[in-house]
Scaffold this active site. Structure first.
Site, PDB file in Angstrom:
ATOM      1  N   ARG A   1      12.404  -8.013 -32.566  1.00 36.08           N
ATOM      2  CA  ARG A   1      11.837  -8.426 -31.290  1.00 36.08           C
ATOM      3  C   ARG A   1      11.923  -9.946 -31.183  1.00 36.08           C
ATOM      4  NH1 ARG A   1       7.947  -4.694 -29.767  1.00 36.08           N
ATOM      5  NH2 ARG A   1       7.882  -5.769 -27.750  1.00 36.08           N
TER       6      ARG A   1
ATOM      7  N   PRO B   1       5.674  -4.176 -20.593  1.00 30.97           N
ATOM      8  CA  PRO B   1       4.252  -4.318 -20.270  1.00 30.97           C
ATOM      9  C   PRO B   1       3.396  -4.184 -21.520  1.00 30.97           C
ATOM     10  CG  PRO B   1       5.344  -2.911 -18.666  1.00 30.97           C
ATOM     11  CD  PRO B   1       6.334  -3.155 -19.769  1.00 30.97           C
ATOM     12  N   GLU B   2       2.376  -5.030 -21.603  1.00 28.46           N
ATOM     13  CA  GLU B   2       1.519  -5.011 -22.788  1.00 28.46           C
ATOM     14  C   GLU B   2       0.221  -4.269 -22.506  1.00 28.46           C
ATOM     15  OE1 GLU B   2       1.651  -8.399 -25.247  1.00 28.46           O
ATOM     16  OE2 GLU B   2       3.568  -9.072 -24.455  1.00 28.46           O
TER      17      GLU B   2
ATOM     18  N   LYS C   1      -0.049   1.177 -25.395  1.00 30.03           N
ATOM     19  CA  LYS C   1       0.891   1.038 -24.284  1.00 30.03           C
ATOM     20  C   LYS C   1       1.244   2.396 -23.660  1.00 30.03           C
ATOM     21  CE  LYS C   1       3.005  -3.041 -26.416  1.00 30.03           C
ATOM     22  NZ  LYS C   1       4.275  -3.676 -26.822  1.00 30.03           N
TER      23      LYS C   1
END
Length: 278
Positions: free
Chosen positions: A248, A2-3, A51
């Site tokens: 990533r 989730p951002e 976050k």
């Protein structure tokens, strides 16, 4: 993962359910926290920081959580809510219950000591401390590729793989460009674009950078490796970016963004989720 916009909305929902109410049940299902009980404590507020989620209590304690890849907070009617095997935190008032499911991190600190957990973060893209000039300066001085810098939460907090890829695509910037090669004006535009995308994202339940909320139409390049670019028709690709052990995924269009990334071997890529026929 989730951002920042998703975490911001989560904090808003939790705050609406808990702020000003007394906890009637507190069950932290985390080995180091299992003996703590905040039953009877009143929630002051729940806020996001990048976050991270900070649930502040009148007792002077903060319950800190991070969703990581699969975590979420569910809000349910207190009378019917029941924790299950995936519940890592269960907090309840007389009216509402919050179930922290599959949380990646759970801590309790004195509220005055929150900086020990979030003090390393850069300016929060959606927070009251947002400072675009400082964020741009952090990126420019990163000494890495711009894609890796955008994903580094110490430079600016809240941008994840979705918004990093979409921001760079919309700015027609190759993710593997060294930050040292970018002008101050270019970095400032990038920061402004990232802020605009997340600020729009927090206002809607479905994340979209294209303007469409239809499934499969809500991103330009993220999650679209092996598919045609919506802008030029060329193939969207994915490759790893970032320092060793912290790589990533980065989705991008070589045609629109200045060629193959330095970690991309150029081999044909199939759409995500597709399988080869035998």
């Amino acid at each position: 993962m989730p951002e920042g916009d998703t975490v911001w909305r989560t904090a808003q929902r939790l705050n609406q359910a808990f702020a000003g109410a007394e906890l009637t049940r507190s069950d932290l299902r985390w080995p180091s926290l299992a003996t703590l009980d905040f039953t009877g404590a009143t929630t002051l507020q729940v806020v996001s920081r990048g976050k991270h989620l900070l649930h502040r209590l009148a007792s002077g304690d903060t319950i800190h959580s991070h969703l990581r890849m699969e975590g979420q907070w569910l809000i349910a009617d207190a009378a019917s809510a029941r924790p299950n095997a995936q519940t890592r935190a269960f907090l309840s008032t007389a009216r509402w219950a919050g179930l922290g499911q599959r949380l990646g991190m759970l801590d309790v600190v004195r509220t005055d000591d929150e900086q020990a957990l979030v003090g390393h973060l850069g300016p929060d893209v959606l927070g009251p401390d947002w400072d675009p000039a400082r964020a741009a300066a952090n990126l420019a001085a990163a000494g890495t590729t711009i894609g890796a810098a955008l994903l580094d939460q110490t430079k600016l907090a809240g941008v994840g793989t979705l918004y990093a890829a979409e921001t760079l695509f919309l700015e027609r910037l190759n993710p593997w460009t060294p930050t040292a090669e970018l002008t101050d004006a270019r970095v400032a535009r990038l920061v402004e674009r990232a802020h605009r995308l997340l600020d729009n994202g927090r206002r809607h339940a479905v994340q979209s950078t294209t303007g469409s909320t239809r499934r499969g139409e809500n991103s330009w390049v993220h999650g679209r490796s092996g598919l045609p670019c919506r802008r030029c028709g060329g193939g969207v690709r994915v490759a790893m970016i970032g320092p060793p052990t912290r790589e990533r995924t980065m989705f991008y269009c070589p045609s629109c963004q200045g060629g193959l990334g330095s970690t991309d071997d150029g081999r044909p890529q199939r759409p995500l989720g597709s399988t080869r026929r035998r």
